[in-house]
Design a protein around this motif. Structure first.
Motif, PDB file in Angstrom:
ATOM      1  N   TYR A 111     -11.395  35.159  18.413  1.00 48.45           N
ATOM      2  CA  TYR A 111     -10.559  36.315  18.082  1.00 48.45           C
ATOM      3  C   TYR A 111     -11.359  37.617  18.165  1.00 48.45           C
ATOM      4  N   HIS A 112     -12.525  37.640  17.546  1.00 52.45           N
ATOM      5  CA  HIS A 112     -13.327  38.866  17.560  1.00 52.45           C
ATOM      6  C   HIS A 112     -13.796  39.209  18.975  1.00 52.45           C
ATOM      7  N   ARG A 113     -14.097  38.189  19.768  1.00 53.01           N
ATOM      8  CA  ARG A 113     -14.487  38.424  21.157  1.00 53.01           C
ATOM      9  C   ARG A 113     -13.331  39.048  21.945  1.00 53.01           C
ATOM     10  N   GLU A 114     -12.123  38.534  21.734  1.00 51.32           N
ATOM     11  CA  GLU A 114     -10.965  39.063  22.441  1.00 51.32           C
ATOM     12  C   GLU A 114     -10.637  40.499  22.001  1.00 51.32           C
ATOM     13  N   ILE A 115     -10.751  40.762  20.705  1.00 50.43           N
ATOM     14  CA  ILE A 115     -10.504  42.123  20.206  1.00 50.43           C
ATOM     15  C   ILE A 115     -11.524  43.072  20.803  1.00 50.43           C
ATOM     16  N   LYS A 116     -12.782  42.651  20.866  1.00 48.91           N
ATOM     17  CA  LYS A 116     -13.827  43.504  21.453  1.00 48.91           C
ATOM     18  C   LYS A 116     -13.535  43.799  22.913  1.00 48.91           C
ATOM     19  N   LYS A 117     -13.105  42.792  23.652  1.00 47.54           N
ATOM     20  CA  LYS A 117     -12.752  42.984  25.064  1.00 47.54           C
ATOM     21  C   LYS A 117     -11.615  44.012  25.197  1.00 47.54           C
ATOM     22  N   LEU A 118     -10.629  43.875  24.336  1.00 45.62           N
ATOM     23  CA  LEU A 118      -9.478  44.802  24.384  1.00 45.62           C
ATOM     24  C   LEU A 118      -9.899  46.224  24.043  1.00 45.62           C
ATOM     25  N   LYS A 119     -10.757  46.373  23.045  1.00 46.88           N
ATOM     26  CA  LYS A 119     -11.213  47.714  22.671  1.00 46.88           C
ATOM     27  C   LYS A 119     -12.095  48.316  23.753  1.00 46.88           C
TER      28      LYS A 119
END
Length: 122
Positions: A111-119
């Motif tokens: 989840y945190h990896r995906e949020i970082k990618k999106l940001k």
């Protein structure tokens, strides 16, 4: 897994959390196809357990209330409660509990990896 989502939309964040829980469960139950975890065939009890784990991870890893999870997956609260009860009962076994904690950590990491990618893409 990354697709464009609105980070300010609670529903889209919950969908992402659910996808991360399914992915973490599928990585542990690597012999199962994702489609079998999302909609377990009757004869595959391990797929049903993998789905129960994913749904319970929503509560334990992401603090999503049971009622919200039941709406998200369009199942009645009784079925979700049974799934969570089953996983909680199985967690009494130290080996399963250790595997469950790894799946929980993995779901959060994804989840945190995906949020970082999106940001980063924004």
């Amino acid at each position: 897994m990354t697709r464009s989502i609105n980070l300010h939309s609670e529903d889209e964040q919950l969908q992402l959390m659910l996808a991360c829980c399914f992915r973490a469960s599928q990585q542990h139950f690597s012999h199962l196809a994702m489609r079998d975890i999302v909609a377990p065939p009757r004869e595959k009890l391990d797929a049903a357990l993998a789905r129960q784990v994913a749904l319970t991870l929503m509560r334990d890893a992401f603090d999503v209330p049971q009622r919200r999870t039941s709406k998200l997956v369009d199942r009645n609260r009784g079925r979700i409660a049974f799934a969570m009860w089953t996983v909680t009962k199985r967690r009494q076994c130290p080996v399963f509990n250790q595997a469950y904690r790894r799946m929980s950590d993995r779901a959060l990491h994804i989840y945190h990896r995906e949020i970082k990618k999106l940001k980063d893409a924004a």
